[in-house]
Design a protein around this motif. Structure first.
Motif, PDB file in Angstrom:
ATOM      1  N   VAL A  92       0.826  -1.222   0.000  1.00 10.73           N
ATOM      2  CA  VAL A  92       0.000   0.000   0.000  1.00 10.73           C
ATOM      3  C   VAL A  92       0.854   1.263   0.000  1.00 10.73           C
ATOM      4  O   VAL A  92       0.326   2.370   0.127  1.00 10.73           O
ATOM      5  CB  VAL A  92      -1.005   0.023   1.180  1.00 10.73           C
ATOM      6  N   ASN A  93       2.158   1.095  -0.122  1.00 11.72           N
ATOM      7  CA  ASN A  93       3.116   2.213  -0.184  1.00 11.72           C
ATOM      8  C   ASN A  93       3.040   3.136   1.031  1.00 11.72           C
ATOM      9  O   ASN A  93       3.129   4.356   0.895  1.00 11.72           O
ATOM     10  CB  ASN A  93       2.920   3.029  -1.468  1.00 11.72           C
ATOM     11  N   LEU A  94       2.888   2.547   2.209  1.00  8.53           N
ATOM     12  CA  LEU A  94       2.904   3.345   3.429  1.00  8.53           C
ATOM     13  C   LEU A  94       4.354   3.637   3.784  1.00  8.53           C
ATOM     14  O   LEU A  94       5.152   2.730   3.978  1.00  8.53           O
ATOM     15  CB  LEU A  94       2.209   2.608   4.576  1.00  8.53           C
ATOM     16  N   ASN A  95       4.687   4.915   3.846  1.00  6.42           N
ATOM     17  CA  ASN A  95       6.051   5.344   4.095  1.00  6.42           C
ATOM     18  C   ASN A  95       6.356   5.299   5.593  1.00  6.42           C
ATOM     19  O   ASN A  95       5.628   5.879   6.395  1.00  6.42           O
ATOM     20  CB  ASN A  95       6.228   6.770   3.558  1.00  6.42           C
ATOM     21  N   THR A 127      -6.650  -7.072   6.257  1.00  2.00           N
ATOM     22  CA  THR A 127      -5.842  -5.952   6.733  1.00  2.00           C
ATOM     23  C   THR A 127      -5.442  -5.017   5.600  1.00  2.00           C
ATOM     24  O   THR A 127      -5.482  -3.799   5.757  1.00  2.00           O
ATOM     25  CB  THR A 127      -4.579  -6.491   7.442  1.00  2.00           C
ATOM     26  N   LYS A 128      -5.084  -5.575   4.455  1.00  2.00           N
ATOM     27  CA  LYS A 128      -4.630  -4.757   3.336  1.00  2.00           C
ATOM     28  C   LYS A 128      -5.723  -3.801   2.854  1.00  2.00           C
ATOM     29  O   LYS A 128      -5.476  -2.608   2.672  1.00  2.00           O
ATOM     30  CB  LYS A 128      -4.159  -5.651   2.188  1.00  2.00           C
ATOM     31  N   ASP A 129      -6.932  -4.318   2.666  1.00  2.00           N
ATOM     32  CA  ASP A 129      -8.041  -3.468   2.210  1.00  2.00           C
ATOM     33  C   ASP A 129      -8.351  -2.376   3.232  1.00  2.00           C
ATOM     34  O   ASP A 129      -8.598  -1.220   2.870  1.00  2.00           O
ATOM     35  CB  ASP A 129      -9.289  -4.308   1.948  1.00  2.00           C
ATOM     36  N   ALA A 130      -8.350  -2.747   4.505  1.00  6.54           N
ATOM     37  CA  ALA A 130      -8.625  -1.770   5.554  1.00  6.54           C
ATOM     38  C   ALA A 130      -7.555  -0.679   5.567  1.00  6.54           C
ATOM     39  O   ALA A 130      -7.867   0.509   5.691  1.00  6.54           O
ATOM     40  CB  ALA A 130      -8.691  -2.470   6.911  1.00  6.54           C
ATOM     41  N   LEU A 131      -6.306  -1.076   5.410  1.00  2.00           N
ATOM     42  CA  LEU A 131      -5.221  -0.087   5.417  1.00  2.00           C
ATOM     43  C   LEU A 131      -5.304   0.843   4.212  1.00  2.00           C
ATOM     44  O   LEU A 131      -5.110   2.047   4.342  1.00  2.00           O
ATOM     45  CB  LEU A 131      -3.866  -0.802   5.469  1.00  2.00           C
TER      46      LEU A 131
END
Length: 162
Positions: A92-95, A127-131
């Protein structure tokens, strides 16, 4: 000379910072080894000492200069749980520079505290969709002032401005 791949593999993988490697024998008497270095991902407090968590799931001695701005991980998670979560964060490219801390709970779910003050409470599953949805909400001007984005209840999102 004899190229014993297993011995070389064991020796190289003993180093904490090795993510993966490739070794090739170059005839007659040379071996080329290419090593991909694991990255510093975060820090964790174990036995009253901070350790640096690496992208390969290993931990190593805390080095203040390189680990100072890394997020802190709380909770008793194992390597598999950590690596699965890391895969989701990457997808999800969360930095990591946006993250203050992570909390892992016995129920096998994570909370993320962002540096902007928002807490994202993730479910155990999906978890991925929620994030992805949490990141959309946190960057949307319509939801400015939201402090908690909670996905723990299936098919519901709870937003709290407190």
């Amino acid at each position: 000379f004899i190229f014993e791949k297993k011995n070389i593999s064991n020796t190289i993988l003993n180093y904490d910072y090795v993510l993966n490697f490739k070794a090739n024998k170059e005839y007659p008497d040379k071996i080329n080894v290419k090593i991909q270095k694991a990255k510093n991902i975060g820090k964790v407090l174990k036995n009253n000492k901070f350790l640096t968590i690496l992208s390969n799931g290993k931990t190593t001695k805390y080095i203040s200069e390189t680990s100072f701005n890394l997020p802190i991980f709380y909770g008793n998670f194992n390597t598999v749980e950590f690596l699965n979560f890391l895969e989701i964060l990457d997808s999800v490219n969360l930095n990591a520079t946006e993250i203050k801390s992570f909390y892992f709970f016995q129920s096998k779910r994570w909370d993320i505290n962002l540096k902007n003050g928002i807490i994202i409470k993730l479910p155990q599953f999906e978890t991925k969709d929620a994030l992805k949805n949490a990141l959309k909400i946190s960057s949307d001007e319509k939801f400015k002032g939201i402090k908690t984005i909670d996905f723990r209840i299936k098919d519901k999102v709870i937003l709290d401005g407190r």
